[in-house]
Enzyme design. Sequence first.
Site, PDB file in Angstrom:
ATOM      1  NE  ARG A   7      -0.877  -4.056   0.701  1.00  0.00           N
ATOM      2  CZ  ARG A   7      -0.167  -3.045   1.222  1.00  0.00           C
ATOM      3  NH1 ARG A   7       1.141  -3.020   1.113  1.00  0.00           N
ATOM      4  NH2 ARG A   7      -0.776  -2.058   1.832  1.00  0.00           N
ATOM      5  CG  HIS A  35      -4.462   1.466   0.328  1.00  0.00           C
ATOM      6  ND1 HIS A  35      -4.853   0.435   1.162  1.00  0.00           N
ATOM      7  CD2 HIS A  35      -3.233   1.850   0.770  1.00  0.00           C
ATOM      8  CE1 HIS A  35      -3.903   0.204   2.048  1.00  0.00           C
ATOM      9  NE2 HIS A  35      -2.918   1.053   1.837  1.00  0.00           N
ATOM     10  CD  GLN A  49      -2.677   5.070   4.335  1.00  0.00           C
ATOM     11  OE1 GLN A  49      -2.006   4.062   4.471  1.00  0.00           O
ATOM     12  NE2 GLN A  49      -2.594   6.097   5.180  1.00  0.00           N
ATOM     13  CG  ASP A 101       1.260   6.887  -2.763  1.00  0.00           C
ATOM     14  OD1 ASP A 101       2.221   6.382  -2.144  1.00  0.00           O
ATOM     15  OD2 ASP A 101       0.409   6.196  -3.369  1.00  0.00           O
ATOM     16  CB  CYS A 147      -0.378   6.500   2.226  1.00  0.00           C
ATOM     17  SG  CYS A 147       0.426   6.416   0.612  1.00  0.00           S
ATOM     18  NE  ARG A 152      -3.945   1.566   6.876  1.00  0.00           N
ATOM     19  CZ  ARG A 152      -3.207   0.898   5.982  1.00  0.00           C
ATOM     20  NH1 ARG A 152      -2.107   1.436   5.497  1.00  0.00           N
ATOM     21  NH2 ARG A 152      -3.580  -0.305   5.542  1.00  0.00           N
TER      22      ARG A 152
HETATM   23  N1   CP Z   1       0.458   2.730   3.647  1.00  0.00           N
HETATM   24  C1   CP Z   1       0.556   1.397   3.544  1.00  0.00           C
HETATM   25  O1   CP Z   1      -0.379   0.709   3.125  1.00  0.00           O
HETATM   26  O2   CP Z   1       1.742   0.883   3.953  1.00  0.00           O
HETATM   27  P1   CP Z   1       2.293  -0.592   3.706  1.00  0.00           P
HETATM   28  O3   CP Z   1       2.448  -0.745   2.222  1.00  0.00           O
HETATM   29  O4   CP Z   1       3.590  -0.650   4.446  1.00  0.00           O
HETATM   30  O5   CP Z   1       1.279  -1.563   4.240  1.00  0.00           O
HETATM   31  N1  NVA Z   2       0.438   3.748  -4.296  1.00  0.00           N
HETATM   32  C1  NVA Z   2       1.219   2.972  -3.367  1.00  0.00           C
HETATM   33  C2  NVA Z   2       0.558   2.936  -2.030  1.00  0.00           C
HETATM   34  C3  NVA Z   2       1.369   2.275  -0.955  1.00  0.00           C
HETATM   35  C4  NVA Z   2       0.655   2.279   0.364  1.00  0.00           C
HETATM   36  C5  NVA Z   2       1.392   1.566  -3.911  1.00  0.00           C
HETATM   37  O1  NVA Z   2       0.413   0.998  -4.404  1.00  0.00           O
HETATM   38  O2  NVA Z   2       2.500   1.037  -3.851  1.00  0.00           O
END
Ligand code: CP
Ligand code: NVA
Length: 316
Positions: free
Chosen positions: A104, A131, A134, A222, A262, A290
């Site tokens: 990440r 992502h 997700q 989101d 999400c 997930r």
């Molecule tokens: N939806 C998601 O990716 O959650 P986190 O940021 O908590 O991993």
């Molecule tokens: N768009 C959000 C998604 C979190 C799962 C972010 O990148 O923070």
Amino acid sequence: MNKRDLLNFRDLSRDEMVRIFALATGLKRKQRQEIPHPLLARKCLAMIFEKPSLRTRVTFEAGMVQLGGHAVFLGPNEVQLGVREAPADCARSLSRWVDLITVRTFSQAILEEMAAYASVPVINALTDLSHPCQVLADCLTLIEHKGDLKGLKVAFIGDGNNMVHSWMEAAEKLPISFAVACPRGYEPNRQIEEQARKNGARITVTDSVEEAVTGADAVYTDVWASMGQEEETAERVKAFRDYQVNEKVVAMAKKDAVVMHCLPAHRGQEITHEVLEGSQSIAFDQAENRLHVQKAVMVWLLRSFKDLDDDPWITT
Ligand code: CP
Ligand code: NVA
């Protein structure tokens, strides 16, 4: 066999996506029935997280343990990709020790550099651009609630962000249509949109919530300020104030539409408390999936489907 990665949906064929959903469903059943399924016994996953996480971190780690393997968490102060160490050096070192890497990070380019230098599979655990894990979990959740993805309209309200890009890329391969309503200036990446359309995705980008949500089977939202955009929060709260998923917006969708998020959610901003907690919300089913879908992704990356075909126990 060449190593495979999951950096975005270009790395998955339509058939592989369908098989991942089937495998995830089988693994979910086994998990719920407490039937051991150590398909990745003694395998080790390295998890590099340069941004915060609850769902992604826990589901990868718990998933690997449930598959009989082990996971090593490396937080923002440990690796420091591109600061303490070049992504290429990190990828090559990790490849000598572990079987799988999940990352990440902010830039998709760093993820791609990691994958180019790693000799083991690399999974995108979220970047500023996409992502995919997700969206795989979201699609599995839609299959569970709607029976099939065929003909579904997914409407996304809010920022043209990483979630939107992954939905657009998924729409190239899946029999859905995708509509996104966002304020002017917050539209998704034009290149991803055009590429997806060229590859057959049915996509609408509009600034009209009503246009996006009319006829929708799923209303998705989101956060307005993604991780890394915290300083823009005040400005975004103003720009997005007409893009909240509330009861009025949900009423514009089909009667049996589901509401998706999400998570994490900011109640009172992109979604109201009532809608997130309401009977149409499937946000926590998405979160649950997930786990199951990422277990299927890890199994797909480390074992071939052919190998799994010889072992029908897995999907039953
Ligand atoms: N939806 C998601 O990716 O959650 P986190 O940021 O908590 O991993
Ligand atoms: N768009 C959000 C998604 C979190 C799962 C972010 O990148 O923070």
